[in-house]
Design an enzyme around this catalytic site. Structure first.
Site, PDB file in Angstrom:
ATOM      1  N   CYS A 121       0.841  -1.191   0.000  1.00 12.40           N
ATOM      2  CA  CYS A 121       0.000   0.000   0.000  1.00 12.40           C
ATOM      3  C   CYS A 121       0.871   1.233   0.000  1.00 12.40           C
ATOM      4  O   CYS A 121       1.629   1.454   0.937  1.00 12.40           O
ATOM      5  CB  CYS A 121      -0.920   0.002   1.212  1.00 12.40           C
ATOM      6  SG  CYS A 121      -1.893   1.509   1.371  1.00 12.40           S
ATOM      7  N   PRO A 263      -7.122 -12.661 -24.241  1.00 11.63           N
ATOM      8  CA  PRO A 263      -6.804 -13.026 -25.623  1.00 11.63           C
ATOM      9  C   PRO A 263      -7.832 -12.458 -26.601  1.00 11.63           C
ATOM     10  O   PRO A 263      -9.029 -12.704 -26.486  1.00 11.63           O
ATOM     11  CB  PRO A 263      -6.848 -14.559 -25.592  1.00 11.63           C
ATOM     12  CG  PRO A 263      -6.476 -14.911 -24.183  1.00 11.63           C
ATOM     13  CD  PRO A 263      -7.116 -13.841 -23.345  1.00 11.63           C
ATOM     14  N   GLY A 264      -7.353 -11.649 -27.525  1.00 10.97           N
ATOM     15  CA  GLY A 264      -8.220 -11.117 -28.562  1.00 10.97           C
ATOM     16  C   GLY A 264      -9.043  -9.911 -28.179  1.00 10.97           C
ATOM     17  O   GLY A 264      -9.842  -9.430 -28.992  1.00 10.97           O
ATOM     18  N   ARG A 265      -8.870  -9.348 -26.970  1.00 10.49           N
ATOM     19  CA  ARG A 265      -9.659  -8.179 -26.578  1.00 10.49           C
ATOM     20  C   ARG A 265      -8.938  -7.368 -25.504  1.00 10.49           C
ATOM     21  O   ARG A 265      -8.079  -7.880 -24.782  1.00 10.49           O
ATOM     22  CB  ARG A 265     -11.038  -8.577 -26.069  1.00 10.49           C
ATOM     23  CG  ARG A 265     -11.009  -9.485 -24.865  1.00 10.49           C
ATOM     24  CD  ARG A 265     -12.258  -9.306 -24.003  1.00 10.49           C
ATOM     25  NE  ARG A 265     -12.299  -7.994 -23.380  1.00 10.49           N
ATOM     26  CZ  ARG A 265     -13.302  -7.578 -22.610  1.00 10.49           C
ATOM     27  NH1 ARG A 265     -14.345  -8.365 -22.402  1.00 10.49           N
ATOM     28  NH2 ARG A 265     -13.267  -6.377 -22.055  1.00 10.49           N
TER      29      ARG A 265
END
Length: 278
Positions: A121, A263-265
């Protein structure tokens, strides 16, 4: 003092402890058995004999952590301003004893704060809300990244979480080269500490660590954005979401912030002009 890049430990089991526990599955309360639990210890960063901060962290790669924290908190501008480090046992935890240049030590004493942090923190111990956030120079637009290469990095991110594989209890931070290959990475029970370890490592590595982006397995907080920007990182990928303050800070300091990386986005929050969609 020891070389600042020395490794404290080599065996992943040094960072876990066997504890007796009971597993529950529906209609099946199993008998007690041993399982691996991640170590979490107090780590004090001691500059020229004066303790500056205590953070809860995984007890490995602590020289990288100290270097990254020193850079991302503005204590130093260059690794050359740290002359050496030693990691030593102290009370119930560990100390990283840091030999800091005289000029930087004078500046540190002038703005010293006593931090007794929770797990990674960075706000704990700040005396006033106005102290939250540091002035960061706007980043240049010198980097680009092809999002088509991100899948490769995501696939191998957990390669840098050996303790996490045993315990399910660590965050990872890795450096992604433009090709999508991971140059290296670090793990810790605290996401901010994992990132500091990565930033410290990057500061002492070669040219292959200058191009690319940081990738974290957690959400992106404002402090992670700020730490990245302080160390000249132009692109930050996060597996989870970003907070509103993280987005605001990223916008102001010209950092490209991307969350929900799968994956892919991905979700691009700020400065998409660095990204190539292929």
């Amino acid at each position: 003092m020891n070389n600042i890049l020395s490794e404290e430990v080599l065996n992943v089991t040094d960072f876990t402890t066997s504890r007796q526990l009971t597993l529950w599955k529906r209609e099946d309360l199993q008998s007690p058995q041993l399982d691996d639990v991640a170590e979490e210890v107090p780590v004090a960063l001691v500059y020229n004999g004066i303790s500056h901060v205590v953070m809860m962290a995984s007890p490995k790669d602590l020289t990288h952590f100290a270097m990254g924290f020193s850079l991302s908190e503005g204590i130093i501008d260059s690794p050359r301003e740290i002359y050496g480090m030693d990691v030593v046992p102290s009370c119930n935890g560990l100390e990283v004893q840091i030999d800091l240049s005289s000029r930087r030590f004078m500046g540190l004493k002038a703005r010293r704060r006593a931090l007794a942090g929770r797990t990674g923190c960075g706000v704990c111990g700040v005396e006033q809300l106005n102290d939250i956030g540091k002035p960061v120079q706007p980043l240049p637009f010198s980097q680009t990244f092809n999002l088509g290469n991100l899948d490769r990095a995501l696939k191998h991110l957990n390669d840098f979480q050996p303790t996490g594989k045993l315990t399910g209890c660590t965050h990872a931070a890795a450096w992604v080269m433009p090709s999508g290959e991971l140059a290296g990475g670090h793990e810790d029970v605290g996401r901010h500490v994992a990132l500091d370890k990565l930033l410290g490592r990057r500061a002492t590595e070669g040219e292959e660590w200058r191009q690319g982006a940081a990738l974290v397995s957690s959400r992106a907080s404002y402090e992670m954005v700020q730490k990245s920007a302080m160390c000249g990182v132009e692109i930050l990928f996060a597996v989870s979401a970003a907070t509103t303050l993280a987005v605001d800070v990223a916008e102001r300091c010209n950092l490209t912030l991307v969350g929900f990386c799968k994956p892919g986005r991905a979700t691009i929050y700020t400065h998409p002009q660095r990204l190539i969609a292929d």
